[in-house]
Design an enzyme around this catalytic site. Structure first.
Site, PDB file in Angstrom:
ATOM      1  N   TYR A   1       0.837  -1.211   0.000  1.00  0.00           N
ATOM      2  CA  TYR A   1       0.000   0.000   0.000  1.00  0.00           C
ATOM      3  C   TYR A   1       0.869   1.257   0.000  1.00  0.00           C
ATOM      4  O   TYR A   1       0.661   2.172  -0.805  1.00  0.00           O
ATOM      5  CB  TYR A   1      -0.918  -0.011   1.221  1.00  0.00           C
ATOM      6  CG  TYR A   1      -1.813   1.196   1.316  1.00  0.00           C
ATOM      7  CD1 TYR A   1      -2.995   1.266   0.586  1.00  0.00           C
ATOM      8  CD2 TYR A   1      -1.476   2.279   2.136  1.00  0.00           C
ATOM      9  CE1 TYR A   1      -3.818   2.385   0.668  1.00  0.00           C
ATOM     10  CE2 TYR A   1      -2.292   3.400   2.214  1.00  0.00           C
ATOM     11  CZ  TYR A   1      -3.458   3.449   1.491  1.00  0.00           C
ATOM     12  OH  TYR A   1      -4.274   4.558   1.569  1.00  0.00           O
TER      13      TYR A   1
ATOM     14  N   LYS B   1       1.176   4.147  -3.010  1.00  0.00           N
ATOM     15  CA  LYS B   1       0.871   5.569  -2.854  1.00  0.00           C
ATOM     16  C   LYS B   1       2.102   6.435  -3.163  1.00  0.00           C
ATOM     17  O   LYS B   1       1.965   7.564  -3.643  1.00  0.00           O
ATOM     18  CB  LYS B   1       0.327   5.841  -1.450  1.00  0.00           C
ATOM     19  CG  LYS B   1      -1.032   5.182  -1.192  1.00  0.00           C
ATOM     20  CD  LYS B   1      -2.113   5.697  -2.148  1.00  0.00           C
ATOM     21  CE  LYS B   1      -3.497   5.191  -1.774  1.00  0.00           C
ATOM     22  NZ  LYS B   1      -4.549   5.727  -2.652  1.00  0.00           N
TER      23      LYS B   1
HETATM   24  N1  LIG Z   1      -9.685   5.630   4.987  1.00  0.00           N
HETATM   25  C1  LIG Z   1      -8.529   6.238   5.290  1.00  0.00           C
HETATM   26  O1  LIG Z   1      -8.215   6.481   6.471  1.00  0.00           O
HETATM   27  C2  LIG Z   1      -7.584   6.680   4.185  1.00  0.00           C
HETATM   28  C3  LIG Z   1      -6.415   7.359   4.528  1.00  0.00           C
HETATM   29  C4  LIG Z   1      -5.555   7.784   3.518  1.00  0.00           C
HETATM   30  C5  LIG Z   1      -5.871   7.538   2.183  1.00  0.00           C
HETATM   31  N2  LIG Z   1      -7.023   6.876   1.882  1.00  0.00           N
HETATM   32  C6  LIG Z   1      -7.335   6.667   0.463  1.00  0.00           C
HETATM   33  O2  LIG Z   1      -8.633   7.198   0.196  1.00  0.00           O
HETATM   34  C7  LIG Z   1      -9.209   6.508  -0.923  1.00  0.00           C
HETATM   35  C8  LIG Z   1     -10.612   6.057  -0.564  1.00  0.00           C
HETATM   36  O3  LIG Z   1     -10.515   5.145   0.521  1.00  0.00           O
HETATM   37  P1  LIG Z   1     -11.761   4.776   1.448  1.00  0.00           P
HETATM   38  O4  LIG Z   1     -11.196   4.591   2.810  1.00  0.00           O
HETATM   39  O5  LIG Z   1     -12.882   5.719   1.200  1.00  0.00           O
HETATM   40  O6  LIG Z   1     -12.090   3.308   0.879  1.00  0.00           O
HETATM   41  P2  LIG Z   1     -13.432   2.444   0.805  1.00  0.00           P
HETATM   42  O7  LIG Z   1     -13.012   1.023   0.936  1.00  0.00           O
HETATM   43  O8  LIG Z   1     -14.468   2.993   1.735  1.00  0.00           O
HETATM   44  O9  LIG Z   1     -13.931   2.700  -0.691  1.00  0.00           O
HETATM   45  C9  LIG Z   1     -13.209   2.235  -1.810  1.00  0.00           C
HETATM   46  C10 LIG Z   1     -14.164   2.115  -2.999  1.00  0.00           C
HETATM   47  O10 LIG Z   1     -13.399   1.630  -4.114  1.00  0.00           O
HETATM   48  C11 LIG Z   1     -14.165   0.645  -4.779  1.00  0.00           C
HETATM   49  N3  LIG Z   1     -13.307  -0.306  -5.493  1.00  0.00           N
HETATM   50  C12 LIG Z   1     -12.525  -1.272  -4.920  1.00  0.00           C
HETATM   51  N4  LIG Z   1     -11.934  -1.993  -5.877  1.00  0.00           N
HETATM   52  C13 LIG Z   1     -12.317  -1.470  -7.080  1.00  0.00           C
HETATM   53  C14 LIG Z   1     -12.044  -1.804  -8.430  1.00  0.00           C
HETATM   54  N5  LIG Z   1     -11.224  -2.841  -8.751  1.00  0.00           N
HETATM   55  N6  LIG Z   1     -12.611  -1.077  -9.422  1.00  0.00           N
HETATM   56  C15 LIG Z   1     -13.450  -0.051  -9.105  1.00  0.00           C
HETATM   57  N7  LIG Z   1     -13.745   0.317  -7.836  1.00  0.00           N
HETATM   58  C16 LIG Z   1     -13.196  -0.395  -6.839  1.00  0.00           C
HETATM   59  C17 LIG Z   1     -14.926  -0.065  -3.652  1.00  0.00           C
HETATM   60  O11 LIG Z   1     -16.057  -0.795  -4.147  1.00  0.00           O
HETATM   61  C18 LIG Z   1     -15.304   1.109  -2.748  1.00  0.00           C
HETATM   62  O12 LIG Z   1     -16.550   1.674  -3.132  1.00  0.00           O
HETATM   63  C19 LIG Z   1      -8.240   5.364  -1.250  1.00  0.00           C
HETATM   64  O13 LIG Z   1      -7.407   5.732  -2.331  1.00  0.00           O
HETATM   65  C20 LIG Z   1      -7.431   5.219   0.020  1.00  0.00           C
HETATM   66  O14 LIG Z   1      -6.164   4.658  -0.216  1.00  0.00           O
HETATM   67  C21 LIG Z   1      -7.889   6.437   2.846  1.00  0.00           C
END
Ligand SMILES: NC(=O)c1ccc[n+]([C@@H]2O[C@H](COP(=O)([O-])OP(=O)(O)OC[C@H]3O[C@@H](n4cnc5c(N)ncnc54)[C@H](O)[C@@H]3O)[C@@H](O)[C@H]2O)c1
Length: 253
Positions: free
Chosen positions: A148, A152
């Protein structure tokens, strides 16, 4: 004219919050996700005009197909939010190729290919904005979360390169590094990391991680979505190749 925007991973978490915030600002949306039920629910929450595009971004030509379908549905494309992401906690000494493939295919390869496909359209149009979602992890040493973190770090490289490639055409490319938001992905990852560290006191483990954030608290999807929307709609058009830290000070480099 209304901004025509595609958001990947719009069915959950930050993608959902970003879709709702952009809809509130009057954007026309294409919501890209692999989960039809969740994304149709988000589309209903957003209200018209919103198109749902069910597309696996890790499939062969999935990223390019998503962009083509979004352009066809919206009649053009002014904004891309590359948000879909996946992460898995895994012991450094037992890491598997399958984890790397799944993580890099979605978090990095799809982001690069979407930047290129949307970039071709925006280059011809001579306008557009791309916002990539990175993570504080891209700059941290995280042995049990390495695929991961590396994915990133790759997103940061893509953001810089795409910004330079598209700058002559008036297209900006920036990134947001969100802090910890309570989403399905975050919850599963922290459970995996706790297990890898042999922790049975999950709530204490979470509290310790929260204390390490300089602002002393986690954020939420709505707050980070406001940052994404600012870069997408409001930021001066002289800002490009930027990586905006929205992590409560966790990311200090
Ligand atoms: N949650 C955190 O604390 C956090 C922190 C830093 C960065 N991020 C980043 O934020 C972004 C969103 O994360 P989140 O926590 O909202 O995640 P989440 O798991 O809530 O949502 C991810 C979405 O991506 C979709 N998805 C997964 N695989 C897929 C594919 N192959 N094709 C199309 N869609 C697909 C899923 O169905 C889901 O709706 C990500 O890039 C994550 O790395 C999250």
């Amino acid at each position: 004219m209304t901004t025509r925007a595609m958001i990947t991973g719009a069915g959950s978490g930050l993608g959902r919050a970003t879709a709702l915030a952009l809809a509130e600002r009057g954007c026309t949306l294409a919501l890209i996700d692999i989960d039809a039920t969740a994304t149709n629910t988000v589309a209903a929450e957003c209200g018209a005009p919103t198109t749902v595009i069910i597309q696996d971004l890790t499939a062969e030509a999935g990223p390019e197909t998503a962009v083509e379908r979004a352009i066809a549905a919206l009649g053009g494309l002014d904004l891309v939010v590359n948000n879909a992401g996946y992460g898995a906690g895994e012991d450094f000494f037992a890491m598997r190729g399958a984890t790397w493939d799944r993580t890099l295919d979605l978090n990095l390869k799809a982001v690069a290919l979407i930047c290129a496909a949307a970039g071709r359209h925006m280059r011809a149009q001579r306008s557009g904005r791309i916002v990539n979602v990175t993570s504080p992890a891209s700059r941290m040493a995280l042995p049990n979360y390495l695929a991961y973190a590396a994915s990133k770090a790759g997103v940061d490289a893509v953001t810089r390169a795409a910004a330079v490639a598209l700058a002559p055409y008036g297209v900006t490319v920036n990134a947001v590094a969100p802090g910890m938001m309570d989403t399905p992905m975050q919850r599963i990852t922290e459970q995996q990391l706790a297990a890898l560290e042999g922790r049975n006191d999950f709530e204490v483990f979470l509290a310790e991680r929260t204390r390490r954030i300089p602002l002393g608290r986690r954020t939420d999807c709505e707050t980070v979505a406001r940052t994404v929307v600012w870069l997408a709609l409001d930021a001066p058009d002289y800002i490009t190749a930027e990586r905006l830290n929205a992590s409560g000070g966790l990311d200090k480099d």
